[in-house]
Design a protein around this motif. Sequence first.
Motif: not given
Length: 270
Positions: A137-142, A226-233
């Motif tokens: 799943s995509e969650c595994c990458f996060v 972590m997901a929030g940091q990625l979207r901010q990036y």
Amino acid sequence: AGRMEKAAAAGGGHRNADDVSGSGARRGQSEGRVGGSSSKAGGEASSGKKRAPAGDPLHTVACELGGITMIQLVEAMKKDALEQESLMAIISELVSETVQRNDSRNRVSKLSLFEGEVAPIPAMAYVTRIRKYGGCSECCFVVGLIYLERLKKCEPSVCLTSKNFQRLLLVAVMVASKFLDDFYYSNKHWAEIGGLETAEINYLELEFLFRIAFSCTVLRSEYMQMAGQLRQYMMTPSAAADEVSKLAIHGKDSPAEEGTKTAKQEAGEK
């Protein structure tokens, strides 16, 4: 005849009791006008039904606590999974940019076991390959990035470069898949994805787990951060550079580079 008289007498007693309870009910109604709200609150308290903590997603709360039904749960989980797909493009771009950045600054990780020759495939294509053939799943990458962050706390020199992302990223995502997903591929399959030998990936997996002290549990709050940091990036790459630099995929700046940092950047890294 005696039984009929007893039944009649008993019935009369019930009628008297009803009259008493009726008057009591009327008194209760008149009293309820004054303390109706407290009576209602008392009724809810006596029911024993608990309420879900404010702010918790409904699909993470049990039905007994005011959560959703099983059918609604399945739909909510599907929606939640679809929202994670947008992170893959961000992760691919971030990993690619990070590898180029670390290589340009000649950064080297001290974890020699994960070092090798320059990867025969670009970092962005490698993320796509893992996603395509890993079946996770995509969650595994996060979560894999979170594991790398934990690894960095044990070994500050850890960073993704063209000589180690082939192993570090692969093992991190593989461990996340084993921990999160119900179905996952064997180490032999993962070794084929990364172009490694099965014996090597077995050894690297153990080394990785011992390095992070088998700390594989990830709270939803950690994941969302972590997901929030990625979207901010993704939205503002330059402005979010300091925030992303906290991730394990970036290395430590050299003394010359540290001297060019602003006070704000230094405070952010602390």
